[in-house]
Design an enzyme around this catalytic site. Structure first.
Site, PDB file in Angstrom:
ATOM      1  N   ILE A 160      17.799  14.124  69.212  1.00 35.87           N
ATOM      2  CA  ILE A 160      18.896  13.412  69.868  1.00 35.87           C
ATOM      3  C   ILE A 160      19.584  12.478  68.880  1.00 35.87           C
ATOM      4  O   ILE A 160      20.821  12.353  68.869  1.00 35.87           O
ATOM      5  CB  ILE A 160      18.379  12.659  71.099  1.00 35.87           C
ATOM      6  CG1 ILE A 160      17.731  13.645  72.076  1.00 35.87           C
ATOM      7  CG2 ILE A 160      19.516  11.910  71.788  1.00 35.87           C
ATOM      8  CD1 ILE A 160      17.048  12.994  73.269  1.00 35.87           C
ATOM      9  N   ASP A 161      18.811  11.825  68.025  1.00 37.81           N
ATOM     10  CA  ASP A 161      19.403  10.972  66.989  1.00 37.81           C
ATOM     11  C   ASP A 161      20.331  11.774  66.080  1.00 37.81           C
ATOM     12  O   ASP A 161      21.482  11.375  65.827  1.00 37.81           O
ATOM     13  CB  ASP A 161      18.305  10.336  66.135  1.00 37.81           C
ATOM     14  CG  ASP A 161      17.898   8.961  66.634  1.00 37.81           C
ATOM     15  OD1 ASP A 161      18.750   8.246  67.169  1.00 37.81           O
ATOM     16  OD2 ASP A 161      16.717   8.602  66.479  1.00 37.81           O
ATOM     17  N   TYR A 162      19.818  12.871  65.555  1.00 39.25           N
ATOM     18  CA  TYR A 162      20.628  13.650  64.617  1.00 39.25           C
ATOM     19  C   TYR A 162      21.849  14.266  65.304  1.00 39.25           C
ATOM     20  O   TYR A 162      22.943  14.313  64.728  1.00 39.25           O
ATOM     21  CB  TYR A 162      19.776  14.729  63.948  1.00 39.25           C
ATOM     22  CG  TYR A 162      18.819  14.169  62.927  1.00 39.25           C
ATOM     23  CD1 TYR A 162      19.276  13.631  61.723  1.00 39.25           C
ATOM     24  CD2 TYR A 162      17.453  14.155  63.158  1.00 39.25           C
ATOM     25  CE1 TYR A 162      18.407  13.103  60.787  1.00 39.25           C
ATOM     26  CE2 TYR A 162      16.573  13.629  62.229  1.00 39.25           C
ATOM     27  CZ  TYR A 162      17.056  13.101  61.042  1.00 39.25           C
ATOM     28  OH  TYR A 162      16.188  12.571  60.110  1.00 39.25           O
TER      29      TYR A 162
END
Length: 390
Positions: A160-162
């Protein structure tokens, strides 16, 4: 000329999502200034100091204490000439520092202002801090992940971060294109929650149709069969029999006409219904062969499949080398830091490492001179601990 040449980006973000977005912008030619506290972002010690270098190439480094009037004035001078401003504080924090959207938009109406947060700038959860695993749990991804009928698991990276970093970089590009047409800046409200929900889209669709939640299936899938990792005499391999055409390819390539003629397996619905019969048959056959023997038949036939590798395998993969998917950059005191390359490949803008990730405050003096500070003024602000230099 790279697509974002002459674009000035102020990157106040830390950890993964924001730095990834800023790095992509830097790769595409933007002058990205990484603005950090005087002692650097709080993830700098991780990976023996390699964390920040792994996702902050093609940036310059500026160290400011935004709690001081001097530090705030340096940043405001940059805001007035910047094209993009990126922040990833919990909503409300940036306003207390004096750099909220309403304030900076008055100073620079053409500014593209990107806010990244766990849950967004609005909604009942907006005040919460949010990290990738928190969102994985919140959106049902963790509940959908894990061994068959086993305990839920965190996905073994920070998807989700990337993905939020990629969404932020593309959103900024869209906003810059919009500014080219209208002359006006705008604010981007990016949240890990929204991006995570996007990643769950087909499960949301399935729930809307059936009322069902995803079932934990290990490497398999409750809707498709065969789709999972199967052991072999050597390396495990993943088979993606996502439709009836791939099922026919699998059976034909392996010479298993008996599987193809078996009425229990004619359609995907049949195969899902008879999974408990089919999967042990495939597993038993695969265990009689090596991964290479199977892949040498399946891949030329057009079957969607792959070996199930470890990171230590994939970084040495010849395809990884051919695609330039991994970069290795030397850093003093750390050694060679390997990281993933930019996945966006433009024919007229090859990605190059023009700058290594900056040390804390590495370019403070250079940047302050560019916005009109004299050496005496820089020295005074350094003495007052409003800025830091290397």
């Amino acid at each position: 000329m790279l697509p974002l040449s002459d674009t000035l980006v102020l990157d106040l973000t830390q950890v993964i999502a924001g730095p990834t977005a800023g790095q992509i912008l830097g790769d595409m030619g933007a002058d990205v200034i990484k603005v950090e506290p005087l002692h650097g972002e709080h993830f700098r010690p991780h990976f023996g100091g390699a964390w920040v270098p792994s996702m902050n190439r093609n940036k310059r480094g500026l160290a400011l204490d935004l709690r001081t009037a001097g530090g705030r004035e340096v940043l405001m001078r940059l805001v007035r000439k910047a094209d993009v401003f990126m922040e990833a504080f919990t909503p409300g924090v940036i306003d207390k520092l004096g750099f909220g959207w309403e304030v900076v938009a008055k100073e620079n109406p053409r500014l593209i202002y990107a806010s990244i947060s766990g849950y967004g700038q609005t909604g009942p959860y907006s005040h919460r801090a949010g990290y990738d695993p928190c969102i994985q749990a919140e959106i049902g991804l963790m509940d959908a992940t894990g061994p068959y009928q086993g305990e839920m698991c965190r996905v073994g990276t920070a998807p989700i971060d990337y993905a939020t970093g990629l969404a932020c970089a593309s959103g900024i590009a869209f906003a810059l294109l919009g500014r080219h047409k209208t002359g006006k800046g705008q604010r981007l409200d990016l949240s890990l929650f929204d991006v995570g929900m996007h990643l769950m889209s087909h499960w949301i669709t399935n729930h809307g149709l059936t009322g069902e939640n995803p079932e934990r299936m290990g490497t398999s899938n409750s809707l498709i069969c065969p789709l999972r990792v199967f052991p072999t005499r050597t390396q495990p391999i993943f088979i993606a029999g996502t439709n009836d055409a791939f099922w026919r390819i699998l059976c034909t390539a392996l010479g298993r006409k008996d599987w193809l003629d078996d009425k229990r397996f004619t359609t995907n619905a049949d195969r899902v219904a008879n999974r408990a019969i089919l999967e042990p048959m495939i597993e038993a056959y695969f265990l009689e062969h090596t991964a290479d023997e199977l892949l040498d038949k399946l891949i030329p036939a057009g079957m969607a499949c792959s070996a199930a590798y470890k990171v230590s395998d994939v970084v040495k993969n010849p395809h990884t080398a051919a695609r330039g998917s991994v970069l290795g950059i030397d850093y003093p005191g750390i050694g060679t830091v390997k990281s993933a390359n930019n996945p966006i490949k433009l024919s007229d803008a090859p990605v190059e490492t023009r700058r290594k990730s900056p040390m804390v405050g590495e370019h403070t003096v250079e940047i302050m001179r560019e916005v009109g500070y004299s050496d005496a003024e820089i020295a005074a602000l350094r003495e007052a601990k409003a800025v830091a230099t290397t």
